[in-house]
Design an enzyme around this catalytic site. Structure first.
Site, PDB file in Angstrom:
ATOM      1  N   TRP A 319     -43.760 -16.145 -23.608  1.00 10.67           N
ATOM      2  CA  TRP A 319     -44.494 -15.735 -24.854  1.00 10.67           C
ATOM      3  C   TRP A 319     -43.536 -16.397 -25.978  1.00 10.67           C
ATOM      4  O   TRP A 319     -44.197 -16.620 -27.041  1.00 10.67           O
ATOM      5  CB  TRP A 319     -44.876 -14.309 -24.873  1.00 10.67           C
ATOM      6  N   ASP A 320     -42.264 -16.627 -25.809  1.00 11.99           N
ATOM      7  CA  ASP A 320     -41.482 -17.259 -27.026  1.00 11.99           C
ATOM      8  C   ASP A 320     -42.191 -18.324 -27.902  1.00 11.99           C
ATOM      9  O   ASP A 320     -42.033 -18.362 -28.935  1.00 11.99           O
ATOM     10  CB  ASP A 320     -40.165 -17.459 -26.298  1.00 11.99           C
ATOM     11  N   GLU A 461     -39.051  -4.181 -23.310  1.00 12.82           N
ATOM     12  CA  GLU A 461     -38.924  -4.093 -21.967  1.00 12.82           C
ATOM     13  C   GLU A 461     -38.509  -2.821 -21.026  1.00 12.82           C
ATOM     14  O   GLU A 461     -38.349  -2.637 -20.137  1.00 12.82           O
ATOM     15  CB  GLU A 461     -38.191  -5.342 -21.116  1.00 12.82           C
ATOM     16  N   LYS A 562     -35.464  -1.968 -26.662  1.00 11.74           N
ATOM     17  CA  LYS A 562     -34.965  -3.233 -26.641  1.00 11.74           C
ATOM     18  C   LYS A 562     -34.918  -3.935 -27.750  1.00 11.74           C
ATOM     19  O   LYS A 562     -34.034  -4.630 -28.466  1.00 11.74           O
ATOM     20  CB  LYS A 562     -35.479  -4.001 -25.514  1.00 11.74           C
ATOM     21  N   GLN A 563     -36.396  -4.208 -28.338  1.00 14.59           N
ATOM     22  CA  GLN A 563     -36.742  -5.161 -29.335  1.00 14.59           C
ATOM     23  C   GLN A 563     -37.898  -4.805 -30.085  1.00 14.59           C
ATOM     24  O   GLN A 563     -38.706  -3.906 -29.541  1.00 14.59           O
ATOM     25  CB  GLN A 563     -36.845  -6.510 -28.817  1.00 14.59           C
TER      26      GLN A 563
HETATM   27  C1  BGC Z   1     -36.894 -10.746 -23.549  1.00 15.32           C
HETATM   28  C2  BGC Z   1     -38.201 -11.265 -23.709  1.00 15.32           C
HETATM   29  C3  BGC Z   1     -38.050 -12.547 -23.865  1.00 15.32           C
HETATM   30  C4  BGC Z   1     -37.196 -13.328 -22.661  1.00 15.32           C
HETATM   31  C5  BGC Z   1     -36.981 -14.847 -22.937  1.00 15.32           C
HETATM   32  C6  BGC Z   1     -35.927 -11.422 -22.685  1.00 15.32           C
HETATM   33  O1  BGC Z   1     -34.892 -10.953 -22.915  1.00 15.32           O
HETATM   34  O2  BGC Z   1     -36.967  -9.306 -23.482  1.00 15.32           O
HETATM   35  O3  BGC Z   1     -39.488 -10.819 -24.682  1.00 15.32           O
HETATM   36  O4  BGC Z   1     -39.398 -13.457 -23.591  1.00 15.32           O
HETATM   37  O5  BGC Z   1     -36.161 -12.868 -22.845  1.00 15.32           O
HETATM   38  O6  BGC Z   1     -36.478 -15.204 -24.106  1.00 15.32           O
END
Ligand code: BGC
Length: 710
Positions: A319-320, A461, A562-563
């Site tokens: 999704w990035d 996550e 996490k984010q």
């Molecule tokens: C993140 C995801 C991201 C992926 C690739 C993961 O560490 O939690 O949101 O899409 O890395 O960058």
């Protein structure tokens, strides 16, 4: 004026993996890690191919690294001099990111005197199949020297080997290595030609996996001896042909063409910041990386989460791309943004299959998308550090928000370009089928009037299988609304039945409201989790590589995330909320966020700008812009290596700068600028494309002007 040059002035063997990332050069078709010419697979050397995948046995499928045509070292009086084996007297590695040029200069002390090796190279931005290199040797004493230069087919792989057959050889001054992949029989061919500017004897020798030239010559003291190499990479999957024959090209001509191509790119993408050279440097360095990985001239290709820095994250598209990277391309080279969306259109079948696999409808896009939309993510995507066993994770089956990100990316593109044609080229089906997918996730409890979405992994996550993740539910509503808007614009009988259902879904999906303190709970029951600091959670780790999430992770039963999750949602739907609510949520969630993903900081930065707090936004922006310039980024998730470049962070820095600090937004179909600069910044200047027009944006002390050039 600051120089766009990155320099490392000493040799530090511990920096080899990091330098591979930060000194990367690339042209969208491949990326060359910033490793030195004498390096082999032990030093993570790679020419990583965009969108060429292979699966070796039962290992994870990943992108393929081409045979390395840069492989070169020197021998003096029969003795090899190379890093990291021979400690140098001095060493300098440089990336001129204004011109896309990588260079190094290394001096060694030999028994008789000093020798110097210089090398400059680039991934051609004007002819996407080409790499060019000039390797120069000098010594301060007379000696016999040999430059050994070849194509090294013994490549670095994480889940390889991918080449099950190799052919090597030479003909008419051109050497070649072809690797054939095991899964799909894809041919990757590297050819090279070498010219020396001095008299030398040259012999060619090929082995099972490589082909090498040995150029021997007598060296006079204090004289420079240069060899130039032009290499071409092609694959049997290419949809565009190489231009010209390598034997007819010179380094100097190719370099001129290449730097002119970079100058054209910078003309539109450079951002000037008055008063803060460090920020300007880091932001343009991020933009450099976005340009190195952009799939120019390529059909329906997208960008992997680690760009072209290697096989990390399986070379997969996340999704990035649509959430963090596409904005930059939409406003500087919209054709690239379209190519990224075409990748999703071409992989719609894969998304349909994935939805079916889970008994769902419509299009459920892969969490880790590879060619054809194949889901690269496994049910056991992290290796437990203690048991060394694969851990059951739910990225693959429960990270439903990926399909919504694609629709969100599509609408950003359409709204900023006015290119509705893309809807006739498959994007309409894509958007409608994503809406059908979210409809099939809706659950209604017997006595409740609204729909819920259960058993989800949101952007944070660390908390798996939660109900009513605020971000996911809001994004699902966005997809329903988008589908309705598109159906209204392009009515068709085939949507007659769907329309009332989408309306009902949009009106009745549960969207959590701020509580009495103005905070939006991230998911059902989040507030009941242990409320501890990020440091406290970190202190509970037994092993630094331990995974924080999943069933037993240290963060799982705490409020540490996490984010950006609620914060990401607020920054995307800012018009639905008051500034006060946005500010309160920032204040609540920031101390509870680990920022364990490089995608996080930019969202906090953006929302801080939206709440008129540029000073709070600034460090978060810098963190994103410097993600690849700062040593010590997160390299492990459990026992899985996740190091590499961070293009989503680079794209996020661009979004924070342009949409946050400069305050560029669309109002009633017009581009406007409502800046909110940090104190340190006196002004900003940049160009943007919006609806086929080129704009110049001038921001000065928080007043902004938007001017149309063409
Ligand atoms: C993140 C995801 C991201 C992926 C690739 C993961 O560490 O939690 O949101 O899409 O890395 O960058």
């Amino acid at each position: 004026m600051i120089d766009f040059i990155l320099t490392e002035k000493n040799f530090d063997r511990d920096n080899i993996p990091w330098n591979g990332n930060r000194f990367l050069t690339g042209n969208g078709y491949f990326g060359i890690r910033g490793t030195l010419e004498e390096y082999t697979k032990e030093n993570m050397c790679a020419v990583n191919m965009a969108g060429i995948y292979d699966r070796a046995g039962d290992a994870w499928r990943e992108t393929v690294n081409a045979p390395n045509p840069l492989y070169t070292y020197v021998k003096v009086n029969g003795k090899k001099y190379a890093l990291p084996e021979n400690e140098p007297v001095s060493h300098e590695q440089k990336l001129d990111f204004e011109n896309g040029l990588h260079s190094r200069k290394t001096v060694w002390q030999t028994e008789k005197g000093k020798i110097t090796v210089k090398c400059e190279r680039f991934a051609s931005m004007s002819r996407r199949h080409l790499i060019a290199m000039r390797y120069t040797f000098a010594s301060d004493f007379e000696c016999d020297a040999e430059i050994i230069t070849g194509i090294d087919g013994d490549v670095w792989d994480i889940n390889g080997p991918h080449f099950v057959k190799m052919r090597t050889g030479y003909e008419d001054g051109v050497n070649y290595v072809t690797g054939v992949t095991g899964e799909k029989n894809i041919f990757v061919t590297v050819r090279d030609t070498v010219n020396a500017d001095f008299n030398a004897a040259s012999e060619t020798e090929n082995t099972e996996k490589g082909v090498y030239r040995r150029i021997s010559f007598k060296v006079e003291s204090q004289k420079e001896y240069s060899v130039e190499k032009i290499a071409e990479i092609t694959t049997s999957e290419d949809d565009f042909e190489p231009q010209g024959e390598i034997t007819e090209m010179t380094y100097t001509e190719l370099k001129a063409e290449h730097t002119a191509a970079w100058a054209r790119i910078w003309d539109i993408s450079k951002i000037t910041i008055d008063g803060d050279d460090e920020a300007m440097y880091a932001l343009n360095y991020s933009i450099y990386h976005l340009n190195c990985i952009a799939p120019r001239e390529m059909k329906g290709k997208s960008i992997a989460a680690r760009g072209l820095s290697g096989q990390v994250y399986k070379g997969a598209v996340f999704w990035d791309t649509e959430m963090f990277m596409i904005d930059y391309y939409i406003h500087t080279e919209p054709q690239i943004a379209k190519t990224l969306l075409q990748y999703r259109i071409y992989t719609l079948d894969g998304a349909r299959k994935k939805a079916k696999e889970y008994g769902l409808k419509g299009a459920y896009y892969a969490w880790e998308s590879q060619d054809g939309g194949y889901e690269g993510c496994s049910d056991y995507n992290v290796t437990d550090v203690f048991t060394k066993r694969p851990m059951r994770t739910h990225f693959r089956d429960k990270q439903y928000h990926v399909s919504a990100a694609i629709v969100y990316g599509l609408m950003k593109y359409i709204n900023a370009t006015g290119d509705y044609d893309i809807l006739n080229e498959g994007a309409m089906d894509m958007a409608i089928e994503c809406a059908e997918f979210y409809r099939s996730l809706l659950i209604k409890k017997a006595d409740e009037p609204y729909y819920e979405i259960h058993d989800v992994v949101g952007p944070d996550e660390y908390h798996e299988r939660v109900n009513n993740n605020a971000y996911t539910n809001r994004m699902a509503k966005f997809v329903f609304d988008t589908a309705l808007e598109l159906i209204d614009k392009y009515p068709s009988d085939k949507y007659d039945g769907l329309k009332p259902m989408l309306k009902d879904s949009s009106e009745n999906i549960f969207i959590r409201k701020p509580d009495e303190n103005g905070i939006i709970e991230q998911f059902d029951g989040y507030f009941k989790l242990e409320d501890v600091s990020v440091d406290e959670v970190r202190s509970r780790l037994i092993d630094p590589k331990e995974y924080w999430g999943g069933a037993y992770g240290v963060a799982a039963d705490t409020q540490v995330i996490k984010q950006a999750d609620v914060v990401a949602m607020l920054s995307m739907f800012k018009d639905d909320y008051t500034t006060e609510v946005m500010a309160k949520n920032l204040e609540y969630y920031e101390p509870r966020t680990e920022h364990g993903s490089s995608l996080s900081a930019c969202m906090y930065s953006l929302l801080s700008c939206y709440t008129n707090n540029p000073e709070i936004a600034y460090p978060m922006f810098m963190k994103s812009a410097k993600a690849d310039l700062t040593k010590g980024g997160k390299e492990w998730a459990g026992l899985v290596y996740i190091g590499g470049t961070h293009p989503a962070s680079a794209g996020g820095a661009w979004i924070a700068a342009v949409k946050g600090f400069a305050g560029i937004r669309e109002e009633n179909g017009e581009l406007i600028c409502k800046p909110n600069l940090p104190k340190k910044w006196n002004g900003m200047r940049f160009k943007l494309i919006y609806k086929n027009k080129l704009y110049v944006i001038e921001v000065q002390n928080n007043s902004g002007a938007v001017m149309i050039i063409t």
